[in-house]
Each structure stands twice: as C-alpha cells, then as structure tokens.
Design an enzyme around this catalytic site. Structure first.
Site, PDB file in Angstrom:
ATOM      1  N   ASP A 280       0.868  -1.166   0.000  1.00  0.00           N
ATOM      2  CA  ASP A 280       0.000   0.000   0.000  1.00  0.00           C
ATOM      3  C   ASP A 280       0.917   1.232   0.000  1.00  0.00           C
ATOM      4  O   ASP A 280       2.140   1.140   0.135  1.00  0.00           O
ATOM      5  CB  ASP A 280      -0.960  -0.016   1.202  1.00  0.00           C
TER       6      ASP A 280
HETATM    7  C1  BGC Z   1      -5.145   3.010   0.239  1.00  0.00           C
HETATM    8  C2  BGC Z   1      -5.339   1.923  -0.793  1.00  0.00           C
HETATM    9  C3  BGC Z   1      -5.266   2.502  -2.184  1.00  0.00           C
HETATM   10  C4  BGC Z   1      -3.945   3.225  -2.341  1.00  0.00           C
HETATM   11  C5  BGC Z   1      -3.728   3.785  -3.714  1.00  0.00           C
HETATM   12  C6  BGC Z   1      -3.949   3.881  -0.045  1.00  0.00           C
HETATM   13  O1  BGC Z   1      -3.906   4.990   0.777  1.00  0.00           O
HETATM   14  O2  BGC Z   1      -5.018   2.414   1.512  1.00  0.00           O
HETATM   15  O3  BGC Z   1      -6.536   1.261  -0.579  1.00  0.00           O
HETATM   16  O4  BGC Z   1      -5.414   1.489  -3.136  1.00  0.00           O
HETATM   17  O5  BGC Z   1      -3.897   4.279  -1.397  1.00  0.00           O
HETATM   18  O6  BGC Z   1      -4.509   4.877  -3.972  1.00  0.00           O
END
Ligand code: BGC
Length: 744
Positions: A280
């Site tokens: 993530d």
């Molecule tokens: C979130 C994810 C997301 C990623 C990309 C993160 O802050 O936890 O769920 O896919 O950002 O945008």
C-alpha cells in the site's frame, strides 16, 4: 493521432514480442537476461502521477523516472490521451518495456455504482459481478490495466471509515463476493481488451484495527485470523486474482509489508498465489514508524525478503535495492523473481504485443457511461437500498400533494457518488431532488442545516457553511406548507472512507436539530439516510415513522431512491453489517461466540450492560419490504445424517402483503458443542427469491459436512460429529430453528 515515432516504436516492440512460437516463459526469461540491475529495480517501482494523488505525498519528477527506466508502473493516471503520453515515454527507454497503469476503481470507474458496503446489501452475486465487469470495461477503455479492488477486509467496527469500501462483517458472504468481484474484473482472459488485473486488499486484517481508528494496530490470534478474517483473501486467490496489496497494519507484531509468514509462507506456499504483491501507499517506509527497522535500507531488505514485489510510492526499492545487492544482503535471484512476476502480469495483459491497446479514445467514447451501463447502475442501486422502518405503511408515497425535500444531502451531487469514486464525474450524478422531479412530483427543496456544526470539518470536506438559523427557518416554513416531508440526512461522503474514522457515529447534531424541529411540525416524515457506515439510530427509530438507508448509491442515486420512494421498485436490500444502538456496543456482530454467562435479565452476574441491551438496533441480514413475507416451519429431510449424506432443509415463504417483491432467505448454522468455542450462528447460505403478492414458495437448502467445517483444537480445518441447529429466516435474528445430528 499516433506520431510516426510512436508507430515505429510500436512496430519494433511488436516484432520483439512476437517471435514465432515464443512462449511466455522464454520471452520473459530472455527479456530478464537483457536487463541491467537498474532496469530491473525500475520495474518494481510504482509511482503516482500528478493527475490524482491518494496518499500523503507524490514524487514531482516521476516523469523523469519513466524516461530513465526507473519506474515501471504508474497509478492515478487515466484517459487514453494521458496514458498514451506516459506510455510514449516508457517506450523511449532502452528495452521499451511498457508501463502498467493502476487505479482505485473501487465502485465503478466513470459510471459509479453504490459504495461496496451498500452494494453488498443486494445479496446479489450476479449484480456484484456485473458492476465489476462494467467497471473493468470502462477502466480498460480509459487506459487502465489494473484496479486496486476488491477490498475484502472483514470489519466489525463501524467507527472505521473504510467499512464503506468493504462488504461488512460476515466471512461467508465476504468469500462469495470476493470471488464474484475477481471474476467480474478479470473475466476468464486477461489478454482480452476489456478485462483488468484485480488486486485483493488489504492483506491482511486491516478491518480489525483497534478502536476503529484508521492506520491503527491489530492484534489477533491465529484461530481468529483463519476462521474469520483470512477466508475472503484466500477466496480471491483461489479465484485467480492477479495481484495482492499489503495492509498498513501489523500482524503478530510485524507489519504486513515486512511479514514473511504472511506474504510467503501463507500466501505463496500455503495458498499457492502466483501473481505479484504490491505494497500500500508508502507502507515500506512506514515500517520505520512502526519501530521495526531503523531506516529505508533495512525497510527495503525486510520487505523484499518478506515477499513484496512492487513498492507503491515509497521509492525505497528505487533508492536502496542496488546497495542491498552490492552489500550481498539481497540476492539477484530474489530481485529477478519479483521482476519476473511484474513482467508476467504485463505480458498477460498483452502489453508487450501492443502497449497502447488500452489507450483508444474512440473506444473510450463508445464504452464509457453508455445507456446500458447507467441502466445497470440504477438497477443495482435500487437493490442496495434497505428499508429500516415503515410504520403504518407510510411508504411507498401514496397521495402526493406537496412534497418538501429537506436536508443537506437532498441535492448534493458530490455526495451521491461517495468516497473512492475514482474518476467518477459527480456533475453527472442524479440527486434525490432531480430524481423526484423526474417523476413529476411537486417537490420543493430546502437545505435546512449544515452537514455538521464543526466548521473545521466542513472546511476539510470543502463544503461552504451557511447560516444555520436562516436555513432552519426556511425549511420549517416549507414543511408547514407541505403534505409530506422527506428528510435527506446522514454523512457527507468525506465523513467515511480512508482516514475518516468517527468516534460518534450518529447523525451529526446540526442535522439532528433540524430533524427534531421538522418532526415537531407533525407532518409525516420519511428519513432518507445517506452514509458510508452503520449509524446509531435509536432516537430516529423511536421517533421517525419511515427510514430508508440509501448509502452513497453512485451516478444513478436520485433515480433509484425515487423509484423506491414511489414503489416502482419494492426494496429488498438486507444489511451486511449490524447497526449498533450506541457506540459503546462496538464491536458488535451477529456471529459472536458463546460466553460462560449468557445473558439472563434476571441474573445480575451475566454478560450484559447496565444501560443498553446486548442486541444491535438493526441486526445483520435485516431489511424490510413494502410487502410482508411470512416463514413456515423448517422441515429437515432427516433428523440424523451420516458423514457422506446430505441434509435438505426446506421452508415455505409466503408473500402475504400487497406488493410483489424480492426476499433474501437466509440460512444459519450453529454447532452446539465442539472442541473450540463456535459462534452462536453462522451464515452458510441464502437464496434471493421473487414472489408475486399472494404467492408462496418452498425454498430448499442442501447442507453437507463441508458446511460444518472449522478450525478445530489442533487448527485442522475439519468438522466434528454431534448436534447442530439450522436456522432460516429473513435476517439473523428472526429465525425458525430445527435440530439435526451428524454421526461419526
Ligand atoms: C489506500 C489503498 C489505495 C492506495 C492507492 C492507499 O492509501 O489504503 O486502498 O489502493 O492508497 O490509492
């Protein structure tokens, strides 16, 4: 128009990729052999574009990294034009390896569907697969290859804003939905031009963060993980999900992103996952804050060795891997393995054959937000609505007269598409006011209140605050002149989702004051809720005659709500997350285990509160209809079955009301005595049936020992002979029950 340079590059890449009879493996291996260490590391580096930023920071000069081969994948960039422009840059590099484009296509790409928690209330796996299919068609026509969905984190704490992105509290239902979503996004062939790579997230246990506070810590026994939290991720893997995203939280003391047990032993060895693992947003770097490593050098080593292939936005691999190899901390084979997995995904999408195949503006115009897609969105939205209360059959609206629509969410386009609405254009969303007007209702709107009194929060949500007293006066005057009031209240879209935990999950005070004042006018009131999580609604349940839960339904929200208010669609949604009476009851979920002192109201020393009941206000599986379904007694085909035998469980459901309608008939099982404490009941099946008014139907479920399995005292996934209870009903509370025995 493609430039001549682009065409030449395209031809050379195509020729390069299509040597006769070349298999994927030999192609990828030979490509890998040609790559320098820097080029390899580039393939493991995922950066956000400046089109949209979804985390704490972005790298300004990411385009330079694409041009130098230091970045192999981009997220938050879409449209055929923009992705083509970036792909042009990648094809200027020495080996012309195409970029992979990822994005959070969470509940639709351009045509926005209900938030996942709302859509789950359809209990319609076909419709959930359909919305994923449509999202993939639109995303792939808009330059994208990869969606960061499905999010399958089981959650029992509605204070956590991200419950909006998941499908609720139940493991069994979560498993079915995870499979449906992966099928919808990926189809059966990733090389088809209208499928995308899915990414199951957040691996793992993110939904169990303490106190519902986002990015907080998790602590859980292995038994709890295996029994309740891991199965939906595994289901996605079994369904062939191409990628997995790690979670921000720790697991057993070690952050998921550096957790070898999780990413290698469990995911790859035990479950046989073959795709690639992405972190993530900056979660490798965050292991320093977790107190697990002292710097990015150590963080990179831990993550790669644990099994992380791609670094989202942290640039740790980009800056540290070369040195880690030089210092012999990491072998080139480990890097090769990760690079191979990333290249393989690109190959499967057909990008080596044609890097621009998903960036076609003619196709994008045809596919995106076409009438059939909007029709699907409206149908799915209707089915996501849950009728929570309908005293005296106030709904559907009968004599129309003058209708007052009051509340800050009644005409707010931005709120309709909810949070994580990706590339959704809120200006195309239908509000409730627009939906009612389209039905020729004589409706007048007044905002009545600010979403919240908290001016700091309003500013964060980008909502201008109005004069509360003047708004309320206008609304009350309108109510007085009207025959019926529809109150559109709840949360603004930014009050749930990521980084949007709340400690008080009631309707905000500003709106509550308005509601109380409107009720005092004595006019009939229908409360239409819009929100991203279960709310505490004890007061509302006592005082408001009709309550409709509509979540954030997406592009077609207003039309779908109007369809239901007018009875053109009879609501059939059922909650997939319990609605607590107050926040003190949290965590609250239907499949809790036995205690040694079960509730006895006459005995002080039993498990209960002094000030509130143990039961939620609206239980898991709950939802009303405009008609009345009655359930007969359960008939079981046998009282005792042998292990190889199957048990048939039948119940007669009758539509005794005045409307045709759909009903979700739910089946729960209880293992009475087992080697470990088992839940009081667990969902093990459901059937969604349609019954004309006056009609009845026998609904039959088949149970086998497969349905009785759990992790026993030795953590073996097995079943144990003995007595069981089967329960069938319209929700997890109001069930009919029968007993049966399974012999050895
Ligand atoms: C979130 C994810 C997301 C990623 C990309 C993160 O802050 O936890 O769920 O896919 O950002 O945008």
């Amino acid at each position: 128009m493609k430039s001549i340079l682009t065409i030449c590059l395209l031809l050379s890449v195509t020729a390069y990729a299509q040597q006769p009879q070349q298999t994927r493996q030999t192609f990828l291996r030979s490509l890998l052999q040609k790559m320098t260490l820097e080029e390899k590391i580039g393939q493991l580096n995922l950066l956000t574009s400046d089109m949209d930023v979804t985390g704490p920071f972005m790298k300004e000069n990411y385009k330079q990294d694409i041009l130098s081969g230091a970045c192999g994948a981009i997220f938050n960039a879409y449209t055929p034009q923009y992705t083509r422009m970036l792909q042009d840059m990648a094809l200027k590099t020495r080996l012309k390896i195409p970029l992979l484009f990822g994005y959070d296509v969470i509940h639709g790409h351009k045509t926005i569907f209900p938030i996942p928690l709302g859509e789950a209330c359809t209990w319609d796996l076909g419709q959930m697969e359909r919305s994923a299919r449509i999202a993939a068609e639109e995303a792939s026509a808009d330059g994208l290859h990869w969606t960061y969905s499905p999010m399958v984190d089981i959650a029992r704490d509605p204070r956590w804003g991200r419950v909006a992105e998941g499908v609720g509290e139940d493991t069994w239902l979560g498993v079915q939905i995870a499979k449906a979503k992966v099928r919808g996004y990926q189809g059966t062939d990733l090389s088809a031009p209208n499928t995308v790579l899915a990414c199951v997230k957040h691996f793992a246990l993110y939904g169990a963060i303490e106190a519902g506070r986002d990015y907080n810590t998790v602590d859980m026994s292995r038994r709890q993980m295996y029994q309740f939290y891991l199965p939906p991720y595994k289901a996605a893997v079994d369904a062939g999900v191409a990628t997995v995203m790690t979670s921000f939280n720790e697991i057993d003391g070690i952050p998921a992103t550096g957790n070898k047990w999780l990413l290698t032993d469990l995911l790859r060895k035990e479950w046989g996952f073959k795709g690639f693992v992405v972190t993530d947003y900056t979660s490798i770097n965050e292991m320093i804050n977790h107190g697990i490593v002292k710097d990015e050098y150590e963080a990179g080593e831990l993550a790669l060795k644990a099994g992380v292939d791609m670094d989202m936005q942290g640039s740790v691999y980009a800056t540290q891997l070369k040195k880690l190899v030089a210092d012999k901390k990491i072998s080139i084979q480990t890097i090769d393995q990760a690079v191979y997995r990333v290249l393989e995904a690109k190959y499967k999408l057909g990008l080596f054959k044609d890097p621009y195949r998903y960036s076609d503006s003619v196709k994008a115009k045809e596919v995106i937000m076409s009438p059939e897609k909007l029709k699907a969105a409206r149908e799915i939205s209707q089915r996501s609505i849950v009728l929570l209360k309908n005293e005296g059959g106030l709904l559907p609206i009968k004599a129309q007269g003058n209708v007052a629509l009051i509340g800050p969410l009644g005409d707010s386009q931005r709120d309709m598409i909810g949070n994580w609405s990706a590339a959704g254009d809120f200006k195309k969303a239908v509000t409730l006011l627009q939906g009612l007007k389209a039905k020729n209702i004589n409706v007048t709107y007044a905002q009545g209140a600010n979403v919240t009194d908290d001016s700091v929060l309003l500013a964060k949500l980008n909502i201008p605050g109005g004069n509360a007293a003047a708004m309320e006066k206008e609304a009350l005057d309108l109510a007085q002149r009207s025959d019926l009031v529809i109150l559109a209240l709840g949360e603004s879209q930014g009050m749930s989702g990521e980084a949007a935990s709340r400690s008080d999950i009631g309707i905000p005070a500003s709106q509550k004051r308005l509601m109380e004042a409107v009720l005092r006018t004595g006019k009939p009131v229908v409360l239409v809720l819009m929100n991203g999580r279960p709310l505490t609604l004890e007061w509302e349940d006592k005082h408001v005659p009709a309550i409709l839960e509509t979540w954030f339904l997406g592009t077609e929200a207003g039309n779908a709500i109007a369809d239901v208010l007018l009875g053109e669609y009879n609501p059939s949604g059922k909650l997939t997350m319990s609605f607590p009476r107050n926040t003190g009851q949290i965590p609250i979920y239907y499949n809790h285990k036995h205690t040694g002192r079960p509730l006895d109201p006459n005995n002080k020393y039993t498990s209960k509160y002094l000030d509130v009941s143990n039961e939620p206000l609206y239980p898991f599986g709950y939802g009303l209809s405009y008609t009345t379904f009655t359930y007969g007694d359960i008939r079981v085909s046998k009282k005792t079955i042998r292990p190889a035998e199957k048990l048939q469980v039948t119940i007669t459901v009758t539509n005794e009301g005045n409307f045709d309608g759909e009903e979700v008939v739910q089946l729960y099982l209880r293992d009475v005595t087992a080697s470990v404490n088992r839940p009081m009941k667990e969902l093990k099946g459901f059937q969604k049936i349609f019954l004309k008014k006056g009609a009845k139907q026998d609904v039959t479920f088949t149970i086998s020992t497969e349905d009785l399995k759990f992790y026993d005292r030795n953590m073996q996934y097995t079943w144990e002979p003995g007595e069981f209870r089967v329960q069938v009903g319209p929700n997890s509370r109001d069930v009919k029950e029968a007993a049966f025995i399974v012999t050895k």
